[in-house]
Structure formats: C-alpha cells, structure tokens
Design a protein around this motif. Structure first.
Motif, PDB file in Angstrom:
ATOM      1  N   ALA A 156     -13.368  -3.937  -9.202  1.00 49.19           N
ATOM      2  CA  ALA A 156     -12.563  -4.861  -8.397  1.00 49.19           C
ATOM      3  C   ALA A 156     -11.099  -4.806  -8.823  1.00 49.19           C
ATOM      4  CB  ALA A 156     -13.102  -6.283  -8.532  1.00 49.19           C
ATOM      5  N   ARG A 157     -10.857  -4.692 -10.117  1.00 48.01           N
ATOM      6  CA  ARG A 157      -9.478  -4.581 -10.618  1.00 48.01           C
ATOM      7  C   ARG A 157      -8.814  -3.304 -10.103  1.00 48.01           C
ATOM      8  NH1 ARG A 157      -4.695  -6.384 -12.152  1.00 48.01           N
ATOM      9  NH2 ARG A 157      -3.770  -5.071 -13.705  1.00 48.01           N
ATOM     10  N   GLU A 158      -9.565  -2.214 -10.072  1.00 48.83           N
ATOM     11  CA  GLU A 158      -9.019  -0.940  -9.554  1.00 48.83           C
ATOM     12  C   GLU A 158      -8.687  -1.065  -8.060  1.00 48.83           C
ATOM     13  OE1 GLU A 158      -8.828   3.588  -9.840  1.00 48.83           O
ATOM     14  OE2 GLU A 158      -9.032   2.101 -11.402  1.00 48.83           O
ATOM     15  N   GLN A 159      -9.558  -1.731  -7.300  1.00 49.25           N
ATOM     16  CA  GLN A 159      -9.291  -1.940  -5.872  1.00 49.25           C
ATOM     17  C   GLN A 159      -8.044  -2.798  -5.680  1.00 49.25           C
ATOM     18  OE1 GLN A 159     -10.817  -0.307  -3.435  1.00 49.25           O
ATOM     19  NE2 GLN A 159     -11.934   0.702  -5.072  1.00 49.25           N
ATOM     20  N   TYR A 160      -7.856  -3.788  -6.547  1.00 51.43           N
ATOM     21  CA  TYR A 160      -6.669  -4.638  -6.488  1.00 51.43           C
ATOM     22  C   TYR A 160      -5.405  -3.828  -6.778  1.00 51.43           C
ATOM     23  CZ  TYR A 160      -3.343  -8.275  -7.840  1.00 51.43           C
ATOM     24  OH  TYR A 160      -2.235  -9.067  -7.948  1.00 51.43           O
ATOM     25  N   VAL A 161      -5.465  -2.964  -7.783  1.00 50.48           N
ATOM     26  CA  VAL A 161      -4.310  -2.110  -8.110  1.00 50.48           C
ATOM     27  C   VAL A 161      -3.989  -1.198  -6.935  1.00 50.48           C
ATOM     28  CG1 VAL A 161      -3.598  -0.181  -9.591  1.00 50.48           C
ATOM     29  CG2 VAL A 161      -4.598  -2.215 -10.610  1.00 50.48           C
ATOM     30  N   LEU A 162      -5.011  -0.641  -6.300  1.00 46.71           N
ATOM     31  CA  LEU A 162      -4.794   0.215  -5.131  1.00 46.71           C
ATOM     32  C   LEU A 162      -4.189  -0.562  -3.963  1.00 46.71           C
ATOM     33  CD1 LEU A 162      -8.001   2.429  -5.152  1.00 46.71           C
ATOM     34  CD2 LEU A 162      -5.649   3.221  -5.366  1.00 46.71           C
ATOM     35  N   ALA A 163      -4.649  -1.799  -3.757  1.00 44.21           N
ATOM     36  CA  ALA A 163      -4.110  -2.620  -2.667  1.00 44.21           C
ATOM     37  C   ALA A 163      -2.649  -2.972  -2.924  1.00 44.21           C
ATOM     38  CB  ALA A 163      -4.945  -3.889  -2.503  1.00 44.21           C
ATOM     39  N   LEU A 164      -2.305  -3.302  -4.159  1.00 41.61           N
ATOM     40  CA  LEU A 164      -0.905  -3.588  -4.484  1.00 41.61           C
ATOM     41  C   LEU A 164      -0.026  -2.356  -4.315  1.00 41.61           C
ATOM     42  CD1 LEU A 164      -0.860  -5.894  -7.616  1.00 41.61           C
ATOM     43  CD2 LEU A 164      -0.417  -6.478  -5.253  1.00 41.61           C
ATOM     44  N   GLN A 165      -0.554  -1.219  -4.711  1.00 45.37           N
ATOM     45  CA  GLN A 165       0.196   0.027  -4.558  1.00 45.37           C
ATOM     46  C   GLN A 165       0.436   0.327  -3.079  1.00 45.37           C
ATOM     47  OE1 GLN A 165      -0.948   3.304  -7.103  1.00 45.37           O
ATOM     48  NE2 GLN A 165      -0.826   4.705  -5.380  1.00 45.37           N
ATOM     49  N   ALA A 166      -0.581   0.145  -2.257  1.00 39.43           N
ATOM     50  CA  ALA A 166      -0.434   0.365  -0.811  1.00 39.43           C
ATOM     51  C   ALA A 166       0.571  -0.611  -0.214  1.00 39.43           C
ATOM     52  CB  ALA A 166      -1.788   0.235  -0.124  1.00 39.43           C
ATOM     53  N   TYR A 167       0.544  -1.863  -0.693  1.00 41.34           N
ATOM     54  CA  TYR A 167       1.498  -2.873  -0.220  1.00 41.34           C
ATOM     55  C   TYR A 167       2.933  -2.460  -0.564  1.00 41.34           C
ATOM     56  CZ  TYR A 167       4.053  -7.283  -0.067  1.00 41.34           C
ATOM     57  OH  TYR A 167       4.984  -8.252   0.190  1.00 41.34           O
ATOM     58  N   ASP A 168       3.156  -2.067  -1.818  1.00 32.40           N
ATOM     59  CA  ASP A 168       4.496  -1.657  -2.242  1.00 32.40           C
ATOM     60  C   ASP A 168       4.974  -0.435  -1.460  1.00 32.40           C
ATOM     61  OD1 ASP A 168       4.603  -3.710  -4.068  1.00 32.40           O
ATOM     62  OD2 ASP A 168       4.025  -2.466  -5.783  1.00 32.40           O
ATOM     63  N   LEU A 169       4.081   0.522  -1.250  1.00 31.46           N
ATOM     64  CA  LEU A 169       4.458   1.718  -0.487  1.00 31.46           C
ATOM     65  C   LEU A 169       4.796   1.372   0.959  1.00 31.46           C
ATOM     66  CD1 LEU A 169       1.917   4.355  -1.813  1.00 31.46           C
ATOM     67  CD2 LEU A 169       4.394   4.370  -2.100  1.00 31.46           C
ATOM     68  N   ALA A 170       4.048   0.458   1.566  1.00 28.64           N
ATOM     69  CA  ALA A 170       4.320   0.061   2.954  1.00 28.64           C
ATOM     70  C   ALA A 170       5.675  -0.630   3.061  1.00 28.64           C
ATOM     71  CB  ALA A 170       3.211  -0.858   3.471  1.00 28.64           C
ATOM     72  N   GLN A 171       6.012  -1.484   2.088  1.00 21.32           N
ATOM     73  CA  GLN A 171       7.307  -2.166   2.126  1.00 21.32           C
ATOM     74  C   GLN A 171       8.457  -1.179   1.942  1.00 21.32           C
ATOM     75  OE1 GLN A 171       7.335  -5.274   3.151  1.00 21.32           O
ATOM     76  NE2 GLN A 171       5.134  -5.013   3.143  1.00 21.32           N
ATOM     77  N   LEU A 172       8.293  -0.239   1.015  1.00 20.67           N
ATOM     78  CA  LEU A 172       9.345   0.757   0.798  1.00 20.67           C
ATOM     79  C   LEU A 172       9.488   1.674   2.004  1.00 20.67           C
ATOM     80  CD1 LEU A 172       8.619   1.574  -2.936  1.00 20.67           C
ATOM     81  CD2 LEU A 172      10.657   0.448  -2.021  1.00 20.67           C
TER      82      LEU A 172
END
Length: 197
Positions: A156-172
């Motif tokens: 679950a922690r790995e999925q959370y890290v992936l979701a945050l990474q996807a969020y940051d990439l989408a904003q950039l």
C-alpha cells in the motif's frame, strides 16, 4: 510444534504448544515477517522453515516479502520509483525550467507596447502565468494503518508513492504545457509584428 486436542464444542482443534517458541521468538516472528524471506526469518527466529510456517499459520502472519522499487531521490528528497535516467519528477522539473527560459526569451523579444497589450488581456499576460486559476486535482490519500500484514502495508505504501509521483508529474506536465503555449502565443505576436513592418 502443534498437537490436536478435543474441545468441548465437539470439534478437533489444532493447539499451539507454547513451549516450542519462546516469547522472544514470537516477537521476532511478528517483527521481521514481511521484511525477511522465510529462510532468513527462520534463522532469526531460531526454528526450521516448516516450524516457522506452522507458527505463521497459527499467528496468522503473512511470510511473503515485498521488495519495494521506491528509492529516495538525492535531489528532491522524495521517495520515487525511478525510470530511465533517475527520478522522473526531477527530469520533468528540468524540462519545465528549460520551457520557462524559452518563455522568458519570447517575452523579452516583445516590444513594450506589445507587452502592455498582452498584460491587459489576462489570459495572455504574465500575471496569468503566476496565478493558479485552474483547479488542481486532489492528492492521493495516505494508506490507512490498518492491521494488514507487513506485506500488505508495504505494498500500500508503494502504491501511495506511485500515486504521489503520478500527481507531481501531472502537475508539472500541466505547467509545462501552459508555459509552451504562452511562449508560442508571444512568438506569434512577434512574428505578426515582423510580417506587418
């Protein structure tokens, strides 16, 4: 490690013999399950692998080990799942910085009159670039700390890290496209000026 006995409810029940595992061994089992693979965990606990499997069944412990792909990025200080060339968010930030430099060069190529005219139209001006007028999506929620197995918690922690990474990439990516569009509009204004003179 276990024996069967008759209980008053009329069923056979597998009973754990507590003298085979000391309290320190049980603590080691509960602490390192999910972090070590079964042979290494059996060495730490001090039992054989079949005895470890039986104890894990009794205590309902998941012995699977989750190998995380996430690493800490040395430049942004966040936990990321790296792609080719390192942290994808840092690479996207570098691309955005280059796009901002191109945008700045296109803005400086305009005459003061053109800049004033563009500033009056808020969708083209630089003030619009600084103001966050569009609604941004919501970040992912941190995974709940429920009594999962260590494997499930780490997954679950790995999925959370992936979701945050996807969020940051989408904003950039959104900021990158906006910067590109503004630079393109400002170059068009300069081109029209060059064609009309």
């Amino acid at each position: 490690m276990g024996k069967s006995c008759w209980v008053p409810s009329g069923r056979w029940l597998q009973v754990f013999e507590p003298d085979l595992l000391r309290l320190s061994q049980v603590r080691a089992l509960l602490r390192y399950a999910g972090w070590l693979d079964p042979p290494a965990l059996a060495d730490v606990v001090g039992v054989t692998v079949p005895e470890l499997a039986e104890a894990a069944r009794f205590f309902r412990v998941d012995l699977r080990r989750f190998d995380s792909q996430a690493v800490w990025c040395s430049s942004c200080g966040c936990q990321r799942v790296p792609g080719k060339g390192g942290c994808p968010v840092c690479r996207k930030r570098e691309t955005l910085a280059r796009a901002k430099a191109t945008e700045q060069a296109a803005w400086e190529a305009l005459t003061p009159q053109e800049r004033e005219r563009l500033e009056a139209r808020s969708s083209y001006g630089r003030r619009h670039a600084q103001a966050d007028t569009m609604r941004r999506p919501r970040k992912a929620d941190y995974p709940p700390a429920l009594p999962f197995s260590e494997y499930a918690r780490r997954e679950a922690r790995e999925q959370y890290v992936l979701a945050l990474q996807a969020y940051d990439l989408a904003q950039l990516q959104r900021d990158f496209r906006s910067s590109q569009k503004r630079a393109e509009r400002w170059r068009d204004v300069a081109r029209r000026r060059g064609g009309s003179s």
